[in-house]
Design a protein around this motif. Structure first.
Motif, PDB file in Angstrom:
ATOM      1  N   PRO A  11       2.152  52.002 -44.617  1.00  0.00           N
ATOM      2  CA  PRO A  11       0.902  51.252 -44.804  1.00  0.00           C
ATOM      3  C   PRO A  11       0.631  50.901 -46.263  1.00  0.00           C
ATOM      4  N   GLN A  12       0.936  51.820 -47.171  1.00  0.00           N
ATOM      5  CA  GLN A  12       0.715  51.554 -48.595  1.00  0.00           C
ATOM      6  C   GLN A  12       1.623  50.432 -49.090  1.00  0.00           C
ATOM      7  N   ASP A  13       2.885  50.472 -48.654  1.00  0.00           N
ATOM      8  CA  ASP A  13       3.826  49.432 -49.075  1.00  0.00           C
ATOM      9  C   ASP A  13       3.474  48.084 -48.464  1.00  0.00           C
ATOM     10  N   ARG A  14       3.032  48.091 -47.206  1.00  0.00           N
ATOM     11  CA  ARG A  14       2.651  46.838 -46.566  1.00  0.00           C
ATOM     12  C   ARG A  14       1.463  46.216 -47.287  1.00  0.00           C
ATOM     13  N   ARG A  15       0.464  47.029 -47.609  1.00  0.00           N
ATOM     14  CA  ARG A  15      -0.711  46.508 -48.313  1.00  0.00           C
ATOM     15  C   ARG A  15      -0.311  45.959 -49.687  1.00  0.00           C
ATOM     16  N   ALA A  16       0.551  46.714 -50.392  1.00  0.00           N
ATOM     17  CA  ALA A  16       1.010  46.266 -51.710  1.00  0.00           C
ATOM     18  C   ALA A  16       1.764  44.947 -51.596  1.00  0.00           C
ATOM     19  N   GLN A  17       2.546  44.786 -50.533  1.00  0.00           N
ATOM     20  CA  GLN A  17       3.278  43.542 -50.321  1.00  0.00           C
ATOM     21  C   GLN A  17       2.315  42.378 -50.115  1.00  0.00           C
ATOM     22  N   LEU A  18       1.277  42.586 -49.325  1.00  0.00           N
ATOM     23  CA  LEU A  18       0.301  41.530 -49.068  1.00  0.00           C
ATOM     24  C   LEU A  18      -0.448  41.150 -50.345  1.00  0.00           C
ATOM     25  N   ASP A  32     -10.187  30.621 -54.745  1.00  0.00           N
ATOM     26  CA  ASP A  32     -10.994  30.120 -53.627  1.00  0.00           C
ATOM     27  C   ASP A  32     -10.143  29.517 -52.513  1.00  0.00           C
ATOM     28  N   GLU A  33      -8.931  29.107 -52.837  1.00  0.00           N
ATOM     29  CA  GLU A  33      -8.032  28.526 -51.828  1.00  0.00           C
ATOM     30  C   GLU A  33      -7.317  29.591 -51.006  1.00  0.00           C
ATOM     31  N   LEU A  34      -7.387  30.836 -51.423  1.00  0.00           N
ATOM     32  CA  LEU A  34      -6.676  31.905 -50.728  1.00  0.00           C
ATOM     33  C   LEU A  34      -7.501  32.408 -49.544  1.00  0.00           C
ATOM     34  N   THR A  35      -7.068  32.081 -48.358  1.00  0.00           N
ATOM     35  CA  THR A  35      -7.741  32.516 -47.135  1.00  0.00           C
ATOM     36  C   THR A  35      -6.899  33.581 -46.442  1.00  0.00           C
ATOM     37  N   GLU A  38      -3.973  31.843 -44.806  1.00  0.00           N
ATOM     38  CA  GLU A  38      -2.918  31.440 -45.739  1.00  0.00           C
ATOM     39  C   GLU A  38      -2.095  32.648 -46.183  1.00  0.00           C
ATOM     40  N   LEU A  39      -2.756  33.760 -46.417  1.00  0.00           N
ATOM     41  CA  LEU A  39      -2.020  34.966 -46.804  1.00  0.00           C
ATOM     42  C   LEU A  39      -1.110  35.420 -45.673  1.00  0.00           C
ATOM     43  N   ALA A  40      -1.611  35.390 -44.448  1.00  0.00           N
ATOM     44  CA  ALA A  40      -0.790  35.783 -43.294  1.00  0.00           C
ATOM     45  C   ALA A  40       0.425  34.870 -43.164  1.00  0.00           C
ATOM     46  N   ARG A  41       0.204  33.569 -43.336  1.00  0.00           N
ATOM     47  CA  ARG A  41       1.298  32.608 -43.214  1.00  0.00           C
ATOM     48  C   ARG A  41       2.363  32.847 -44.277  1.00  0.00           C
ATOM     49  N   PHE A  51      -6.380  41.261 -41.628  1.00  0.00           N
ATOM     50  CA  PHE A  51      -7.737  41.790 -41.466  1.00  0.00           C
ATOM     51  C   PHE A  51      -7.730  43.317 -41.401  1.00  0.00           C
ATOM     52  N   HIS A  52      -6.685  43.881 -40.839  1.00  0.00           N
ATOM     53  CA  HIS A  52      -6.587  45.340 -40.757  1.00  0.00           C
ATOM     54  C   HIS A  52      -6.585  45.976 -42.147  1.00  0.00           C
ATOM     55  N   TYR A  53      -5.894  45.332 -43.079  1.00  0.00           N
ATOM     56  CA  TYR A  53      -5.779  45.911 -44.414  1.00  0.00           C
ATOM     57  C   TYR A  53      -6.947  45.563 -45.335  1.00  0.00           C
ATOM     58  N   PHE A  54      -7.581  44.411 -45.127  1.00  0.00           N
ATOM     59  CA  PHE A  54      -8.615  43.982 -46.072  1.00  0.00           C
ATOM     60  C   PHE A  54      -9.999  43.794 -45.450  1.00  0.00           C
ATOM     61  N   GLU A  55     -10.073  43.716 -44.135  1.00  0.00           N
ATOM     62  CA  GLU A  55     -11.324  43.598 -43.383  1.00  0.00           C
ATOM     63  C   GLU A  55     -12.036  42.259 -43.578  1.00  0.00           C
ATOM     64  N   THR A  56     -12.185  41.825 -44.817  1.00  0.00           N
ATOM     65  CA  THR A  56     -12.887  40.573 -45.091  1.00  0.00           C
ATOM     66  C   THR A  56     -12.122  39.771 -46.147  1.00  0.00           C
ATOM     67  N   ARG A  57     -12.461  38.501 -46.247  1.00  0.00           N
ATOM     68  CA  ARG A  57     -11.862  37.665 -47.282  1.00  0.00           C
ATOM     69  C   ARG A  57     -12.240  38.193 -48.661  1.00  0.00           C
ATOM     70  N   GLN A  58     -13.476  38.654 -48.799  1.00  0.00           N
ATOM     71  CA  GLN A  58     -13.901  39.216 -50.079  1.00  0.00           C
ATOM     72  C   GLN A  58     -13.052  40.427 -50.441  1.00  0.00           C
ATOM     73  N   GLY A  59     -12.781  41.289 -49.460  1.00  0.00           N
ATOM     74  CA  GLY A  59     -11.952  42.460 -49.723  1.00  0.00           C
ATOM     75  C   GLY A  59     -10.561  42.079 -50.178  1.00  0.00           C
ATOM     76  N   MET A  60     -10.007  41.031 -49.561  1.00  0.00           N
ATOM     77  CA  MET A  60      -8.693  40.540 -49.976  1.00  0.00           C
ATOM     78  C   MET A  60      -8.744  39.998 -51.397  1.00  0.00           C
ATOM     79  N   HIS A  61      -9.758  39.197 -51.701  1.00  0.00           N
ATOM     80  CA  HIS A  61      -9.903  38.643 -53.048  1.00  0.00           C
ATOM     81  C   HIS A  61     -10.053  39.748 -54.088  1.00  0.00           C
ATOM     82  N   LEU A  62     -10.832  40.771 -53.781  1.00  0.00           N
ATOM     83  CA  LEU A  62     -11.021  41.870 -54.722  1.00  0.00           C
ATOM     84  C   LEU A  62      -9.697  42.565 -55.019  1.00  0.00           C
TER      85      LEU A  62
END
Length: 199
Positions: A11-18, A32-35, A38-41, A51-62
């Motif tokens: 899980p740690q490596d997968r999150r780091a990869q994303l 702002d273009e990173l959705t 788009e990250l999944a693609r 969504f499992h790793y970041f829950e929200t777009r804000q969490g991913m951006h952070l």
């Protein structure tokens, strides 16, 4: 969607990869273009996994901005084996080279978050504060008094330096040596202007 490598990563490596995919996205795009889509693609994974790793777009951006910011801070960490003036010059050179090699990432950090989420802006502001503190340490070592006006001036200069790096190192492709000479001259000029202040 097939995910042939998913089972091989912790899980740690997968999150780091994303997160790494997100940081690489900033090379040619704004934050702002990173959705999530788009990250999944780009990562070749399912949207629910993102969504499992970041829950929200804000969490991913952070997560992406924090990693990008930390990369800059690590790349520009002052060399304590150098004398203060040489340390400042060396740091400015390494920051400039980083910016030239990671143009989109730096541009997104200083421009793309300007009107974005407050939590994201806070992460970027923390890096500006740390860069100002690093400069302050060097100038105090050179004998300057640790005054409020010095710290205010250095924080302001960091913002000035960011705009200079965008304009010269990114938009005009100025050589690193020329950028550093200009930044160094402006920095020392600013410090000389506040040297006798006692605010």
């Amino acid at each position: 969607m097939s995910e042939p490598h998913r089972a091989r990563l912790s899980p740690q490596d997968r999150r780091a990869q994303l997160v790494a995919v997100g940081v690489n996205f900033l090379i040619d795009h704004t934050l702002d273009e990173l959705t999530m889509d788009e990250l999944a693609r780009r990562a070749g994974v399912s949207r629910p996994l993102v969504f499992h790793y970041f829950e929200t777009r804000q969490g991913m951006h952070l997560a992406v901005v924090t990693t990008a910011r930390d990369s800059l801070l690590v790349a520009s960490a002052p060399r304590q084996d150098l004398a203060p003036r040489e340390r400042i010059r060396d740091t400015l050179l390494r920051i400039t080279v980083f910016v030239q090699e990671h143009r989109g990432t730096f541009y997104s950090l200083v421009r793309g978050t300007a009107s974005g989420d407050p939590a994201v802006r806070k992460i970027v502001d923390e890096s500006r504060e740390l860069n100002a503190e690093r400069l302050s340490d060097s100038f105090i070592e050179l004998g300057l008094a640790d005054t409020a006006v010095l710290r205010i001036a250095l924080r302001s200069w960091v913002a000035f330096a960011e705009e200079t790096l965008v304009s010269l190192a990114i938009e005009r492709d100025t050589s690193a040596d020329d950028v550093v000479r200009f930044l160094e001259a402006s920095l020392h000029g600013m410090v000389n202007a506040v040297r006798d202040q006692r605010l």
